[in-house]
Design an enzyme around this catalytic site. Structure first.
Site, PDB file in Angstrom:
ATOM      1  N   HIS A  78       0.794  -1.395   0.000  1.00 46.45           N
ATOM      2  CA  HIS A  78      -0.073   0.003  -0.106  1.00 46.45           C
ATOM      3  C   HIS A  78       0.942   1.225  -0.064  1.00 46.45           C
ATOM      4  O   HIS A  78       0.540   2.355  -0.569  1.00 46.45           O
ATOM      5  CB  HIS A  78      -0.903  -0.077   1.102  1.00 46.45           C
ATOM      6  CG  HIS A  78      -1.863  -1.200   1.299  1.00 46.45           C
ATOM      7  ND1 HIS A  78      -2.307  -1.519   2.378  1.00 46.45           N
ATOM      8  CD2 HIS A  78      -2.094  -2.426   0.289  1.00 46.45           C
ATOM      9  CE1 HIS A  78      -3.111  -2.775   2.099  1.00 46.45           C
ATOM     10  NE2 HIS A  78      -2.796  -3.119   0.729  1.00 46.45           N
ATOM     11  N   HIS A 234      -9.434  -2.092  -4.241  1.00 49.21           N
ATOM     12  CA  HIS A 234      -8.474  -2.431  -3.429  1.00 49.21           C
ATOM     13  C   HIS A 234      -7.440  -3.464  -4.109  1.00 49.21           C
ATOM     14  O   HIS A 234      -6.241  -3.341  -3.969  1.00 49.21           O
ATOM     15  CB  HIS A 234      -8.732  -3.189  -1.961  1.00 49.21           C
ATOM     16  CG  HIS A 234      -7.733  -3.274  -0.979  1.00 49.21           C
ATOM     17  ND1 HIS A 234      -6.973  -2.045  -0.500  1.00 49.21           N
ATOM     18  CD2 HIS A 234      -6.651  -4.276  -0.949  1.00 49.21           C
ATOM     19  CE1 HIS A 234      -5.902  -2.601   0.143  1.00 49.21           C
ATOM     20  NE2 HIS A 234      -5.788  -3.885  -0.346  1.00 49.21           N
ATOM     21  N   ASP A 238      -3.552  -2.968  -4.860  1.00 46.01           N
ATOM     22  CA  ASP A 238      -2.658  -4.020  -4.426  1.00 46.01           C
ATOM     23  C   ASP A 238      -1.742  -4.112  -5.737  1.00 46.01           C
ATOM     24  O   ASP A 238      -0.458  -4.430  -5.631  1.00 46.01           O
ATOM     25  CB  ASP A 238      -3.216  -5.441  -4.073  1.00 46.01           C
ATOM     26  CG  ASP A 238      -3.408  -5.437  -2.697  1.00 46.01           C
ATOM     27  OD1 ASP A 238      -3.120  -4.591  -1.887  1.00 46.01           O
ATOM     28  OD2 ASP A 238      -4.393  -6.286  -2.355  1.00 46.01           O
ATOM     29  N   HIS A 261      -1.468 -11.461  -5.014  1.00 43.51           N
ATOM     30  CA  HIS A 261      -0.211 -10.808  -4.814  1.00 43.51           C
ATOM     31  C   HIS A 261       0.814 -11.945  -5.722  1.00 43.51           C
ATOM     32  O   HIS A 261       1.617 -11.657  -6.510  1.00 43.51           O
ATOM     33  CB  HIS A 261       0.347 -10.778  -3.357  1.00 43.51           C
ATOM     34  CG  HIS A 261      -0.322  -9.524  -2.809  1.00 43.51           C
ATOM     35  ND1 HIS A 261       0.236  -8.256  -3.265  1.00 43.51           N
ATOM     36  CD2 HIS A 261      -0.939  -9.481  -1.763  1.00 43.51           C
ATOM     37  CE1 HIS A 261      -0.396  -7.422  -2.624  1.00 43.51           C
ATOM     38  NE2 HIS A 261      -1.190  -8.191  -1.535  1.00 43.51           N
TER      39      HIS A 261
HETATM   40 ZN   LIG Z   1      -3.963  -4.710   0.133  1.00 45.87          ZN
END
Ligand SMILES: [Zn+2]
Length: 281
Positions: A78, A234, A238, A261
């Protein structure tokens, strides 16, 4: 015509404190102006151990984790997203614990602090990576396609079998203003049913209703949402935080489906490894 781009740092030092969402430890984060032309992390609790930003040194464990030998810094994404979208590419980041504070679960506190401190240009040229050939990476459920594009565009879709989420799609042209308004405020989220397993793995020790959207089987425990599609926004945040690991701005369109991720890193490492897919703009 391509305008010459220069590297940037902060005008003044920023100091922020908070809790690490995974470690549960209180941490002080200092962002210090630097004319080195690169961003690196320092852990002051480990005799100023230096962490270079390199996709090959990042592991994914419910967040993006930067490593140096067996030492770690958790949850860098972030902060990295806020720095990338502010155009900051020269900075020393000091931490007294191995995790970036989660703040409110979004990038907004970092974006605001950067706005208050101000940014200054350095006498160092910056070059952007321009994707020339499309490619795709996949895993069991998800995929990321990367295509040539002028600027940075991100299209993301997610699916969760949950009444409040289901399928969400969002597509944005990621410039600094759009990011600050539409993406930076989107908070991280988690499911109440996953908490015991996470805690068993020593994760989410600092998670609370103040720093994450928490969902039970029916809905949100700690509303209201900042956007009806805050969850997919969000995920875009990311992805930008993981793109920032390349260390250069990138011109490309990323189309991510049910990614996370791990898959973000697969796409970033592909770019790092396959220099025949891009040129410097
Ligand atoms: Zn995040």
């Amino acid at each position: 015509m391509i305008l010459m781009q220069y590297k940037h740092t902060l005008k003044q030092e920023i100091s922020l404190s908070g809790i690490g969402i995974h470690s549960g430890k209180n941490v002080t984060l200092k962002l210090k102006p630097s004319d080195s032309g690169e961003i690196f992390f320092i852990r002051t609790d480990l005799e100023n151990l230096k962490f270079l930003i390199d996709p090959r040194k990042v592991i994914t464990l419910n967040s993006s984790v930067l490593t140096s030998g067996d030492k770690k810094i958790q949850t860098i994404e972030h902060l990295m997203a806020a720095l990338y979208m502010s155009g900051i590419d020269s900075l020393t980041i000091e931490l007294d614990v191995g995790e970036v504070p989660i703040m409110d679960g979004s990038s907004l506190p970092f974006v605001k602090a950067i706005g208050t401190a101000g940014i200054k240009s350095l006498d160092k040229e910056k070059r952007a990576i321009r994707i020339e050939k499309p490619f795709m990476v996949e895993d069991g459920n998800g995929s990321i396609s990367v295509k040539p594009y002028i600027g940075l565009k991100i299209s993301y879709s997610i699916y969760y079998d949950h009444p409040l989420i289901g399928e969400q799609k969002c597509s944005i042209k990621a410039d600094e203003k759009i990011f600050a308004r539409e993406i930076a405020p989107a908070r991280t989220f988690g499911f109440l049913k996953d908490v015991p397993a996470l805690k068993e793995k020593n994760l989410a020790q600092g998670g609370s209703l103040e720093n994450a959207l928490v969902l039970d089987s029916k809905g949100l425990i700690n509303g209201p949402l900042r956007f009806p599609d805050e969850f997919v926004r969000h995920k875009i945040l990311d992805l930008i935080g993981d793109i920032a690991l390349l260390g250069s701005p990138i011109f490309a369109h990323f189309l991510a489906k049910r990614a996370g991720h791990k898959l973000h890193l697969k796409a970033i490492r592909f770019i790092q490894k396959h220099k025949d897919y891009w040129t410097f703009a």
